[in-house]
Write an enzyme that holds these catalytic residues in place. Structure first.
Site, PDB file in Angstrom:
ATOM      1  N   ASP A 140       0.813  -1.213   0.000  1.00 11.62           N
ATOM      2  CA  ASP A 140       0.000   0.000   0.000  1.00 11.62           C
ATOM      3  C   ASP A 140       0.851   1.270   0.000  1.00 11.62           C
ATOM      4  O   ASP A 140       0.339   2.364  -0.245  1.00 11.62           O
ATOM      5  CB  ASP A 140      -0.966   0.011   1.188  1.00 11.62           C
ATOM      6  CG  ASP A 140      -0.284  -0.029   2.549  1.00 11.62           C
ATOM      7  OD1 ASP A 140       0.960  -0.123   2.611  1.00 11.62           O
ATOM      8  OD2 ASP A 140      -1.004   0.024   3.569  1.00 11.62           O
ATOM      9  N   TYR A 164      12.013   3.015  -1.494  1.00 12.76           N
ATOM     10  CA  TYR A 164      11.370   1.705  -1.494  1.00 12.76           C
ATOM     11  C   TYR A 164      10.033   1.743  -2.216  1.00 12.76           C
ATOM     12  O   TYR A 164       9.790   0.972  -3.153  1.00 12.76           O
ATOM     13  CB  TYR A 164      11.166   1.199  -0.061  1.00 12.76           C
ATOM     14  CG  TYR A 164      10.126   0.106   0.028  1.00 12.76           C
ATOM     15  CD1 TYR A 164      10.290  -1.087  -0.667  1.00 12.76           C
ATOM     16  CD2 TYR A 164       8.978   0.272   0.795  1.00 12.76           C
ATOM     17  CE1 TYR A 164       9.320  -2.095  -0.604  1.00 12.76           C
ATOM     18  CE2 TYR A 164       8.009  -0.726   0.869  1.00 12.76           C
ATOM     19  CZ  TYR A 164       8.187  -1.904   0.170  1.00 12.76           C
ATOM     20  OH  TYR A 164       7.228  -2.883   0.227  1.00 12.76           O
TER      21      TYR A 164
END
Length: 353
Positions: A140, A164
């Site tokens: 998410d 990331y």
């Protein structure tokens, strides 16, 4: 809805935290054969797979997903009907210190794997090609940060804010592109924060459990009010299996636990549980909580709307946060054999600029 009946699943990153939970679930609970493809980087651990290591349904290939020739050979040898791609660098703080590894694994590795999967799928007989799926597992965090209200849905625009999450967003876009450009049959899932057994000790929950056990400081970023939706890893594994079996080609699903907690709430609950199981009269682990400088670009809140997977595929989490976190604390207290040797590489602060 037409259900698939997978016989042999290739899981990338199957020695990692989520990957190993999926491998254990597929073999022990579903009776499905698994080929685990993992190059065994620092966070991968063969011990995660001890419950299935001797199963005739389990096979292991030590392969880097960036190695196209090796991936081609694995596909030709084992002939899987499904690929579930979990291999990824996933620690935000490490991505701040060294983003190149995230670009290489999460973007380049996914690109190589997609190309190999397309070539393999194109060579299958018609019936086998129709049954094949490439299932990409994402996060998410690609959606960015939420305010006090609202939820991420499958239609939420991407807005990654860390190296990331940017690398995972790029890999998601590659999967979509291979589906729309080349017709590769794919499904894609985005999950909320996972926790549970076999979680590498650099992540928040296992780090806090082990520090609390050892009466060390419990670092909490900023004011501790950042919010995450916590999903027990075994619930996630069950959800991935349901998507693999029931999802239509091109399907996309958000997977969340509906367990929003501030980081401080999580740490305080762990303190109370460790005090419960390893009490020391007159002392409380809450006294160990130490607020530290926040990490750069720390997203305020993540929250998943998982109504689609509940409605369409019938999946619901079995664990509440209270039940899941208590089981997790108990697991770490009972399994020092697993985590003791990992502490040396997982205790230092990362992600400072």
């Amino acid at each position: 809805m037409t259900f698939r009946n997978p016989k042999l699943v290739l899981v990338t990153g199957g020695a990692g935290f989520i990957g190993s939970a999926l491998v254990r679930h597929l073999i022990l609970d579903r009776g499905i054969a698994v080929v685990n493809v993992d190059c065994l980087t620092y966070a991968a651990n063969p011990d995660n797979l001890k419950p299935v290591a001797d199963s005739p349904l389990y096979r292991f290939e030590k392969v880097d997903i960036r190695d196209r020739a090796a991936i081609d050979q694995v596909l030709a040898t084992h002939k899987p009907d499904t690929i579930i791609h979990l291999a990824a660098e996933s620690h935000v703080d490490r991505s701040i210190d060294g983003p190149d590894a995230f670009i290489q694994t999460n973007i380049v590795g996914t690109s190589v794997l997609l190309a190999a999967a397309r070539a393999y799928w194109s060579g299958l007989a018609k019936e086998a090609a129709a049954q094949f799926r490439f299932h990409h597992v994402s996060t998410d965090e690609v959606f960015g940060s939420l305010g006090a209200e609202g939820f991420f849905t499958e239609e939420t625009a991407y807005a990654p804010r860390s190296p990331y999450s940017a690398s995972k967003a790029a890999s998601d876009h590659l999967v979509d592109a291979w589906h729309h450009t080349y017709g590769l049959p794919v499904v894609l899932t985005n999950c909320s924060n996972n926790y549970g057994p076999y979680h590498f000790p650099e992540k928040l929950i296992p780090l806090i459990i082990l520090n609390a056990l050892e009466w060390k400081k419990l670092p909490v970023y900023g004011d501790g009010q950042n919010v995450r939706d916590w999903l027990h890893v075994e619930d996630h594994a069950r959800a991935l299996a349901e998507v693999m079996i029931k999802a239509e080609n091109g399907g996309r699903y958000n997977i969340g636990g509906n367990n929003e907690k501030t980081n401080l709430e999580v740490v305080e609950r762990i303190c109370d549980l460790v005090d419960k199981y390893r009490p020391e009269p007159g002392r409380s682990r809450r006294e160990l909580i130490s607020f530290v400088t926040d990490r750069p670009g720390h997203d305020h809140r993540y929250a998943i709307d998982a109504s689609k997977i509940r409605r369409d595929l019938g999946w619901t989490p079995q664990e509440t946060f209270d039940s899941g976190i208590e089981k997790t604390v108990q697991w770490y207290l009972e399994n020092e054999w697993w985590w003791s040797r990992l502490r040396a590489v997982a205790g230092q602060r990362l992600g400072k600029v």
